[in-house]
Design a protein around this motif. Structure first.
Motif, PDB file in Angstrom:
ATOM      1  N   SER A  74       0.831  27.517  21.753  1.00 51.16           N
ATOM      2  CA  SER A  74       0.308  28.561  22.627  1.00 51.16           C
ATOM      3  C   SER A  74       1.427  29.554  22.913  1.00 51.16           C
ATOM      4  O   SER A  74       2.606  29.222  22.779  1.00 51.16           O
ATOM      5  CB  SER A  74      -0.243  27.966  23.929  1.00 51.16           C
ATOM      6  OG  SER A  74       0.789  27.314  24.630  1.00 51.16           O
ATOM      7  N   GLU A  76       3.043  32.592  25.552  1.00 50.31           N
ATOM      8  CA  GLU A  76       3.116  33.301  26.827  1.00 50.31           C
ATOM      9  C   GLU A  76       4.011  34.506  26.567  1.00 50.31           C
ATOM     10  O   GLU A  76       5.224  34.362  26.439  1.00 50.31           O
ATOM     11  CB  GLU A  76       3.711  32.415  27.921  1.00 50.31           C
ATOM     12  CG  GLU A  76       2.791  31.305  28.353  1.00 50.31           C
ATOM     13  CD  GLU A  76       3.351  30.509  29.513  1.00 50.31           C
ATOM     14  OE1 GLU A  76       4.118  31.078  30.321  1.00 50.31           O
ATOM     15  OE2 GLU A  76       3.023  29.318  29.593  1.00 50.31           O
ATOM     16  N   ASP A  78       5.103  38.513  27.426  1.00 55.06           N
ATOM     17  CA  ASP A  78       5.112  39.648  28.348  1.00 55.06           C
ATOM     18  C   ASP A  78       4.690  40.881  27.547  1.00 55.06           C
ATOM     19  O   ASP A  78       5.438  41.371  26.692  1.00 55.06           O
ATOM     20  CB  ASP A  78       6.512  39.834  28.935  1.00 55.06           C
ATOM     21  CG  ASP A  78       6.599  40.981  29.932  1.00 55.06           C
ATOM     22  OD1 ASP A  78       5.614  41.743  30.075  1.00 55.06           O
ATOM     23  OD2 ASP A  78       7.658  41.109  30.563  1.00 55.06           O
ATOM     24  N   GLU A  79       3.493  41.363  27.789  1.00 57.16           N
ATOM     25  CA  GLU A  79       2.938  42.472  27.016  1.00 57.16           C
ATOM     26  C   GLU A  79       3.769  43.749  27.115  1.00 57.16           C
ATOM     27  O   GLU A  79       3.707  44.595  26.234  1.00 57.16           O
ATOM     28  CB  GLU A  79       1.489  42.726  27.436  1.00 57.16           C
ATOM     29  CG  GLU A  79       0.636  41.495  27.268  1.00 57.16           C
ATOM     30  CD  GLU A  79      -0.634  41.762  26.507  1.00 57.16           C
ATOM     31  OE1 GLU A  79      -0.953  42.923  26.245  1.00 57.16           O
ATOM     32  OE2 GLU A  79      -1.302  40.765  26.185  1.00 57.16           O
TER      33      GLU A  79
END
Length: 88
Positions: A74, A76, A78-79
């Motif tokens: 998966s 995670e 930070d866009e």
């Protein structure tokens, strides 16, 4: 081996799998083709983080299919960092 030959072969595999209704095989062939194209075009260049992540996702997809339920990844992310330049 000429990369053009590999792309054509993967495209043929993709279309054959599609016609046979083998959707998973279709998706795996497409992921391999995208990885190959990405790695040949961008070798030793600066790229955006988003492009590297997409390439990694193609690799992980192939591994998940290969190892079935033994691999699960998966992200995670930070866009706000996706446009950051990084080395390939």
């Amino acid at each position: 081996v000429n990369p053009h030959f590999l792309f054509n072969t993967l495209t043929s595999l993709h279309h054959t799998a599609f016609l046979e209704g083998a959707n998973e095989t279709c998706e795996i062939a497409e992921a391999i083709s995208k990885m190959l194209r990405y790695n040949l075009k961008r070798s030793n260049k600066i790229v955006q983080l988003r492009d590297e992540i997409e390439n990694i996702k193609n690799y992980i997809y192939i591994q998940e299919k290969r190892y079935k339920h033994r691999v699960k990844v998966s992200f995670e992310i930070d866009e706000d960092q996706l446009d950051m330049p990084i080395p390939n």
